[in-house]
Design a protein around this motif. Structure first.
Motif, PDB file in Angstrom:
ATOM      1  N   PHE A   1      54.674 -27.534  14.033  1.00  0.00           N
ATOM      2  CA  PHE A   1      55.934 -27.569  13.365  1.00  0.00           C
ATOM      3  C   PHE A   1      57.147 -28.006  13.944  1.00  0.00           C
ATOM      4  N   GLU A   2      57.275 -27.369  15.092  1.00  0.00           N
ATOM      5  CA  GLU A   2      58.396 -27.339  15.966  1.00  0.00           C
ATOM      6  C   GLU A   2      58.559 -28.920  16.623  1.00  0.00           C
ATOM      7  N   PHE A   3      57.652 -29.487  17.066  1.00  0.00           N
ATOM      8  CA  PHE A   3      57.489 -30.786  17.793  1.00  0.00           C
ATOM      9  C   PHE A   3      56.914 -31.782  16.995  1.00  0.00           C
ATOM     10  N   ASN A   4      56.470 -31.499  15.697  1.00  0.00           N
ATOM     11  CA  ASN A   4      56.108 -32.489  14.647  1.00  0.00           C
ATOM     12  C   ASN A   4      54.734 -33.385  15.326  1.00  0.00           C
ATOM     13  N   SER A   5      53.908 -32.606  15.711  1.00  0.00           N
ATOM     14  CA  SER A   5      52.715 -33.348  16.627  1.00  0.00           C
ATOM     15  C   SER A   5      51.567 -32.157  16.676  1.00  0.00           C
ATOM     16  N   LEU A   6      50.434 -32.941  16.509  1.00  0.00           N
ATOM     17  CA  LEU A   6      49.240 -32.149  16.188  1.00  0.00           C
ATOM     18  C   LEU A   6      48.463 -32.074  17.749  1.00  0.00           C
ATOM     19  N   VAL A   7      48.634 -32.866  18.732  1.00  0.00           N
ATOM     20  CA  VAL A   7      48.307 -32.894  19.990  1.00  0.00           C
ATOM     21  C   VAL A   7      49.143 -32.085  21.049  1.00  0.00           C
ATOM     22  N   LEU A   8      50.443 -32.299  20.778  1.00  0.00           N
ATOM     23  CA  LEU A   8      51.204 -31.436  21.824  1.00  0.00           C
ATOM     24  C   LEU A   8      51.148 -29.995  21.788  1.00  0.00           C
ATOM     25  N   PRO A   9      51.012 -29.324  20.738  1.00  0.00           N
ATOM     26  CA  PRO A   9      50.705 -27.762  20.840  1.00  0.00           C
ATOM     27  C   PRO A   9      49.650 -27.482  21.720  1.00  0.00           C
ATOM     28  N   LEU A  10      48.451 -28.422  21.911  1.00  0.00           N
ATOM     29  CA  LEU A  10      47.361 -28.055  22.479  1.00  0.00           C
ATOM     30  C   LEU A  10      47.741 -27.662  24.085  1.00  0.00           C
ATOM     31  N   ILE A  11      48.842 -28.356  24.488  1.00  0.00           N
ATOM     32  CA  ILE A  11      49.215 -28.294  25.910  1.00  0.00           C
ATOM     33  C   ILE A  11      49.929 -27.186  25.978  1.00  0.00           C
ATOM     34  N   ILE A  12      50.460 -26.508  25.169  1.00  0.00           N
ATOM     35  CA  ILE A  12      51.162 -25.279  25.218  1.00  0.00           C
ATOM     36  C   ILE A  12      50.339 -24.290  24.882  1.00  0.00           C
ATOM     37  N   VAL A  13      49.280 -24.235  24.276  1.00  0.00           N
ATOM     38  CA  VAL A  13      48.432 -23.208  23.931  1.00  0.00           C
ATOM     39  C   VAL A  13      47.610 -23.010  24.996  1.00  0.00           C
ATOM     40  N   PHE A  14      47.229 -23.884  25.981  1.00  0.00           N
ATOM     41  CA  PHE A  14      46.608 -23.886  27.197  1.00  0.00           C
ATOM     42  C   PHE A  14      47.051 -22.764  28.060  1.00  0.00           C
ATOM     43  N   SER A  15      48.608 -22.630  28.104  1.00  0.00           N
ATOM     44  CA  SER A  15      49.195 -21.519  28.950  1.00  0.00           C
ATOM     45  C   SER A  15      48.603 -20.258  28.576  1.00  0.00           C
ATOM     46  N   ILE A  16      48.017 -19.949  26.941  1.00  0.00           N
ATOM     47  CA  ILE A  16      47.465 -18.859  26.794  1.00  0.00           C
ATOM     48  C   ILE A  16      46.238 -18.307  27.598  1.00  0.00           C
ATOM     49  N   PHE A  17      45.564 -19.416  27.783  1.00  0.00           N
ATOM     50  CA  PHE A  17      44.197 -19.137  28.420  1.00  0.00           C
ATOM     51  C   PHE A  17      44.462 -18.875  29.888  1.00  0.00           C
ATOM     52  N   LEU A  18      45.524 -19.733  30.319  1.00  0.00           N
ATOM     53  CA  LEU A  18      45.790 -19.308  31.884  1.00  0.00           C
ATOM     54  C   LEU A  18      46.348 -17.905  31.839  1.00  0.00           C
ATOM     55  N   ALA A  19      47.102 -17.493  30.878  1.00  0.00           N
ATOM     56  CA  ALA A  19      47.536 -15.686  31.003  1.00  0.00           C
ATOM     57  C   ALA A  19      46.274 -14.915  30.850  1.00  0.00           C
ATOM     58  N   ILE A  20      45.490 -15.224  29.830  1.00  0.00           N
ATOM     59  CA  ILE A  20      44.325 -14.435  29.857  1.00  0.00           C
ATOM     60  C   ILE A  20      43.413 -14.240  31.260  1.00  0.00           C
ATOM     61  N   SER A  21      43.444 -15.467  31.691  1.00  0.00           N
ATOM     62  CA  SER A  21      42.392 -15.278  33.039  1.00  0.00           C
ATOM     63  C   SER A  21      43.085 -14.685  33.968  1.00  0.00           C
ATOM     64  N   GLY A  22      44.662 -14.653  33.978  1.00  0.00           N
ATOM     65  CA  GLY A  22      45.411 -14.097  35.207  1.00  0.00           C
ATOM     66  C   GLY A  22      45.277 -12.550  34.780  1.00  0.00           C
ATOM     67  N   GLY A  23      45.253 -12.246  33.509  1.00  0.00           N
ATOM     68  CA  GLY A  23      45.122 -10.583  33.298  1.00  0.00           C
ATOM     69  C   GLY A  23      43.879 -10.187  33.625  1.00  0.00           C
ATOM     70  N   ILE A  24      42.784 -11.049  33.653  1.00  0.00           N
ATOM     71  CA  ILE A  24      41.493 -10.647  34.010  1.00  0.00           C
ATOM     72  C   ILE A  24      41.370 -10.618  35.605  1.00  0.00           C
ATOM     73  N   ILE A  25      41.944 -11.358  36.243  1.00  0.00           N
ATOM     74  CA  ILE A  25      42.206 -11.423  37.756  1.00  0.00           C
ATOM     75  C   ILE A  25      42.920 -10.129  38.110  1.00  0.00           C
ATOM     76  N   GLY A  26      44.059  -9.670  37.372  1.00  0.00           N
ATOM     77  CA  GLY A  26      44.734  -8.613  37.717  1.00  0.00           C
ATOM     78  C   GLY A  26      44.142  -7.398  37.637  1.00  0.00           C
ATOM     79  N   LEU A  27      43.129  -7.163  36.571  1.00  0.00           N
ATOM     80  CA  LEU A  27      42.102  -5.958  36.281  1.00  0.00           C
ATOM     81  C   LEU A  27      41.224  -5.958  37.330  1.00  0.00           C
ATOM     82  N   PHE A  28      40.635  -7.174  37.873  1.00  0.00           N
ATOM     83  CA  PHE A  28      39.602  -7.090  38.992  1.00  0.00           C
ATOM     84  C   PHE A  28      40.093  -6.828  40.085  1.00  0.00           C
ATOM     85  N   VAL A  29      41.349  -7.263  40.747  1.00  0.00           N
ATOM     86  CA  VAL A  29      41.782  -7.055  41.898  1.00  0.00           C
ATOM     87  C   VAL A  29      42.105  -5.685  42.135  1.00  0.00           C
TER      88      VAL A  29
END
Length: 1005
Positions: free
Chosen positions: A859-887
């Motif tokens: 809704f903010e960017f009036n695009s259906l594709v652009l949000p996928l770029i931003i949502v990708f950062s969520i998976f980066l964060a989750i993987s980072g959280g897993i790395i932190g717990l593992f280390v």
């Protein structure tokens, strides 16, 4: 929009005063809100208890349980009906559906019980309906002495203190454990009865009439009302004067009146001495410190008057626990505030950092105002929510303030810089806040105790975030307007030059290399992200951790049918063995029978004469509670194989069920018993420990009536049952009052009379005929379970299984289930199943969260594709959280999962701010090409992105290093996820946007 901004800026000082005034309300709310250790979990249960003295469990099931149970299904707000039918009593437990009003349901149940009470057996008591509350122990004391007689001597004082405490505000109930009750038995001499030609019914009628009160009412004499009164003797004196039969035989000629000690519900011992447990329970929604202080003052006065031969020790104080916990949490909160101040000052000007810090604190206080209205108090979870909020709330303020200062550096006037600075970032700030709100809102719908436990976290974050966004867009502009200084340093902040250098390196060197090989860059990041997920397998798992406390409890279950005295003796032997092996025990208590009064998170699900609990107070500096359990539980089981032994300590979370539960549903009782016994045997042979909801089979004497013999001799069934009652438990009569307290009274034959020497008297042709009772009754030895259990009208039994190898046990259970016939249903559940259900539920909620976040960004960017770029950062964060717990080898836990969910809303704002700036530069034509737009976006947004990330991490570092095992997984997850996501998303987001631009725009050219 411009007019509203002008009005706000012209009345900036007035608006600031208004905001500070409202924040005072928030400060008051924060200081006066109820405090407790952990969040309250809602308990929507109602018990219906019906006593029928003398009836066995089969009669109870057929004539009481089935009748009440059938009617309860007609109440719409009751979700489940469970029941247990035992000798003498029926207990129904009603589970209320979510969203129901407990008081209304309780009223409906009471009305229903009243309407069906006439259908119950004549000798059955009126059903008692009680709502089960979530009251928890506030204070617990052990009153102990070398002699139990000394404890009996102060019984009246203890009871009086109980009544005084119950009447105090904030008290739900008071439990006293350890006292033994006495009763009176009228023990009849059967030979004397036969000689006088009397029967027990005549005696019962005469006793009832003699003990009944005399109602004289009033008289009128000379138009004056005269009250009539009757002076009666004591109950015992009255019984001694009873005369029975035509010959007016004195009762004491045919019976003796004996005072007997009832089987105690509990035997309590403290440090080897006889003891009485005195526990005060807090009402729901009350403040622990204030209520506790009031009660302690009264209790201390009461106990100070105890004689010297009686000692009182406090073994549990919730106020002390709360104070200890909050000292640590408030220290972490203070450090977090200091960290946020430092974090903002390193990248903002003096006035800018002050403005941001003031805005953040006011956001917290104002955001706290509605918290009590939604049923959230101040507890561990809510304080951690405040600490997390501190790190998140700075984002809006930093972004807005930094953009205003950037406008100042561009040479704009104060009014234009403030207006344009806010207008430029307002869409992205609002969108990122909406994303956070939509991230945490689904957590409010997390079901069960887990939902109640975590409710405070999303509630506080949602409330404070909304306030923070409003203040960032209004309060900060107002503050900048009243600040006389317009000039901003070239490199604002303590590390201003470092941020300037970093933004230049990022925009001029890093981003060009990224855009030169965007596909390679993205694939490298994607591979790292996917590989990190595999680290879950090598990371410890602990759903809720054990608390760092000094209490260890030991549950003991002995063979069914064992007396409570024998159970206490065996428990004492186990405790003596432990004390000889352990050198770090500071104190010990034994609760034989019903067990601990819900202290230390410990209680017995199926308590009785064969169960006990030991509470140990250990020196955790020498050995922790968890280490104590690991070292001593198995050797203790080996040393005492006849007892089922479970050692545990306080768990920082909702109560958990057994690791594996197995529910059988089968209408045929014999089949049900055989199948539960068969599975129990197989599980125990494999080394598992198994307990049953219906108990283990016990030795039973089965009495059978010869109905043909009754008919042949004209003897009624009631005569036989009455005689059987008289030679066993006796027939209960009305209670008698002695020394202000009521005591039970029963009528029975003296102990020397049994089935072999009691006759039934039958009148034939006016002459009494004697028939041996044994002619009509046969006795056989068998085994039987002590209870019959129902669930939603079906007969059921549940096994609780504690397995060393859960996978092997589940495989064994599945194999056993496959061999059952079609009439039996078997359902496997337990803590492992509950955790699986939680992960399924959180997976569904996470999917909902992703969809909501996606829609907000779309809704903010009036695009259906652009949000996928931003949502990708969520998976980066989750993987980072897993790395932190593992280390750090921090366990993946309930709050660790909550940390990953929290990252969903937190990290998208960096990508939103970055892409929003690119889009603005691309659309306004201020740059020549897409490369320049991306570079300039990186240059302008580098500092606010890094600054907000650093500030959020600094706020959580005290929690990560606090040593609190409950919150460490959450802090580590968020810190690692933020750091990992920020660094990689600043590379991945431009690369993905570049692909998006090429596909979306250049393809059309």
């Amino acid at each position: 929009m411009k007019k509203l901004a002008d009005i706000l800026l012209k009345r900036s000082l007035l608006f600031i005063v208004l905001i500070f005034t409202v924040s005072v309300v928030g400060v008051y709310t924060f200081l006066t809100i109820d405090q407790r250790e952990i969040p309250e979990t809602e308990v929507n249960l109602i018990n219906v208890i019906t006593a029928w003295p003398g009836a066995d469990k089969d009669d109870i099931e057929e004539n009481v349980t089935n009748i009440i149970e059938t009617e309860m299904f007609s109440i719409s707000d009751i979700e489940d009906v469970s029941s247990v039918s035992e000798d003498n009593v029926s207990v129904l437990t009603l589970s209320l559906s979510d969203g129901s009003t407990p008081d209304n349901v309780l009223n409906d149940v009471n009305n229903l019980v009243q309407s069906i009470s006439g259908d119950l057996p004549e000798n059955a008591a009126q059903p008692e309906v009680e709502s089960i509350t979530n009251a928890f122990p506030l204070l617990s004391y052990q009153i102990h002495s070398d002699s139990f007689e000394n404890l009996e001597a102060v019984r009246g004082d203890v009871e009086s203190l109980k009544q005084e405490i119950i009447q105090m505000n904030g008290v739900d109930s008071v439990t006293i454990k350890g006292y033994r009750e006495s009763a009176y038995e009228i023990q009849l001499d059967w030979d004397a009865l036969a000689e006088e030609q009397l029967n027990p019914n005549e005696i019962m009628n005469e006793i009832d009439l003699s003990l009944s009160p005399v109602i004289l009412g009033q008289d009128v004499e000379d138009e004056e009302i005269i009250r009539l009164a009757f002076e009666d003797e004591t109950a015992l004196e009255t019984l001694e004067q009873v005369r029975v039969g035509e010959n007016k035989v004195p009762l004491l000629d045919i019976a003796s009146i004996e005072s007997v000690e009832s089987t105690p519900d509990d035997i309590v011992q403290y440090n080897g001495s006889d003891a009485i447990s005195f526990t005060v329970f807090l009402s729901s929604g009350e403040d622990v410190p204030s209520v506790s202080e009031n009660i302690e003052a009264v209790i201390n006065d009461g106990f100070d008057s105890m004689p010297d031969n009686v000692t009182v020790d406090n073994i549990s104080s919730e106020r002390e626990n709360v104070e200890d916990i909050f000292v640590g949490l408030y220290t972490s909160l203070l450090i977090a505030v200091i960290a946020v101040i430092i974090g903002t000052s390193i990248g903002l000007s003096l006035f800018g950092s002050i403005t941001v810090m003031v805005t953040v604190l006011i956001s917290i206080f104002i955001g706290f105002i509605p918290i009590p209205l939604i049923g959230v108090d101040l507890n561990q979870i809510s304080v951690i929510g405040l600490i997390i909020a501190l790190g998140i709330l700075v984002d809006d303020s930093i972004v807005v303030n930094d953009n205003i200062e950037r406008r100042f550096t561009l040479g704009e006037s104060k009014g234009d810089a403030i207006y344009n600075g806010v207008k430029e970032v307002a869409p992205s700030v609002i969108a990122s806040t909406a994303a956070i709100v939509f991230t945490f809102s689904p957590l409010l719908f997390l079901s069960g105790a887990n939902g109640d436990f975590i409710k405070a976290l999303p509630s506080i974050l949602i409330s404070t975030m909304i306030v923070s966004t409003v203040l960032a867009l209004t309060f900060i502009p107002a503050m900048r307007q009243v600040i006389p200084v317009r000039k901003v340093p070239k490199h604002p902040g303590l590390l201003g030059k470092v941020f300037t250098w970093g933004s230049r390196i990022y925009a001029d060197k890093v981003l060009p290399k990224v855009l030169k090989r965007p596909l390679l860059t993205f694939l490298a990041i994607l591979i790292v992200t996917l590989l990190s997920v595999g680290l879950v397998r090598f990371t410890p798992f602990e759903f809720f951790p054990e608390a760092d406390r000094s209490e260890v409890t030991i549950d003991l279950i002995f063979d069914e049918g064992q007396t409570i005295e024998k159970t206490h003796e065996d428990t004492q032997e186990i405790l003596d063995h432990l004390l000889s092996e352990m050198d770090h025990v500071k104190g010990s208590s034994i609760f034989t029978g019903d067990g601990l009064p819900n202290l230390f998170g410990a209680s017995l699900d199926q308590s009785g004469e064969n169960t006990a609990q030991i509470a140990l107070q250990i020196d955790k500096e020498k050995m922790s509670a968890s280490a104590t359990i690991d070292e001593y539980e198995e050797p203790l089981r080996d040393a005492f194989p006849d007892a089922k032994i479970f050692m545990s300590t306080i768990i920082q979370g909702p109560p958990a069920s057994a690791p594996i539960t197995v529910e059988f549903f089968e209408d045929d009782l014999e089949t049900l018993r055989e199948e539960t016994a068969a599975l129990t045997e197989q599980l125990e042979e494999s080394g598992d420990i198994v307990t049953s909801s219906i108990g283990s089979p016990v030795e039973t004497l089965q009495y059978s009536i010869d109905y043909d013999a009754l008919e042949e001799n004209g003897i009624s069934i009631s005569q036989v049952k009455n005689e059987l009652n008289m030679i066993s438990e006796g027939i209960p009569m009305q209670e008698i009052i002695e020394d202000g307290s009521s005591k039970e009274l029963s009528l029975k034959y003296a102990d020397e009379f049994n089935l072999d020497n009691v006759d039934i008297v039958n009148i034939e042709d006016g002459r009494p005929e004697m028939y041996p009772l044994s002619d009509f009754v046969t006795v056989s030895e068998t085994e039987d379970t002590p209870a019959i259990q129902h669930k939603n009208g079906e007969r059921t039994a549940e096994l609780q299984v504690y397995a060393a190898d859960e996978a092997a046990t589940e495989s064994l259970i599945n194999e056993f289930s496959d061999g059952l016939d079609g009439s039996t249903e078997l359902i496997v559940g337990g803590e492992s199943s509950d955790q699986t259900d939680f992960f399924v539920e959180i997976g569904i909620l996470f999917s909902v969260i992703l969809i909501l976040v996606y829609l907000v960004i779309a809704f903010e960017f009036n695009s259906l594709v652009l949000p996928l770029i931003i949502v990708f950062s969520i998976f980066l964060a989750i993987s980072g959280g897993i790395i932190g717990l593992f280390v750090t080898q921090t366990p993946i836990s309930f709050l660790g999962i909550m940390g990953m969910v929290s990252l969903t809303g937190i990290v998208v704002r960096n990508a939103i701010v970055l892409i929003d700036f690119i889009e603005m530069r691309r659309k306004d034509g201020s740059v020549d090409d897409i490369y320049t737009a991306i570079y300039e976006s990186g240059r302008a947004r580098f500092k606010p992105i890094i600054l907000t990330t650093v500030t959020s991490i600094l706020a959580l570092i005290p929690v990560a290093f606090s040593g609190d095992v409950l919150f460490e997984p959450l802090a580590v997850t968020v810190i690692a996820g933020l750091a990992f996501s920020t660094l990689l998303s600043m590379v991945a987001t431009p690369a993905l946007y570049y692909f998006y631009y090429k596909f979306r725009y250049e393809k059309k050219k």
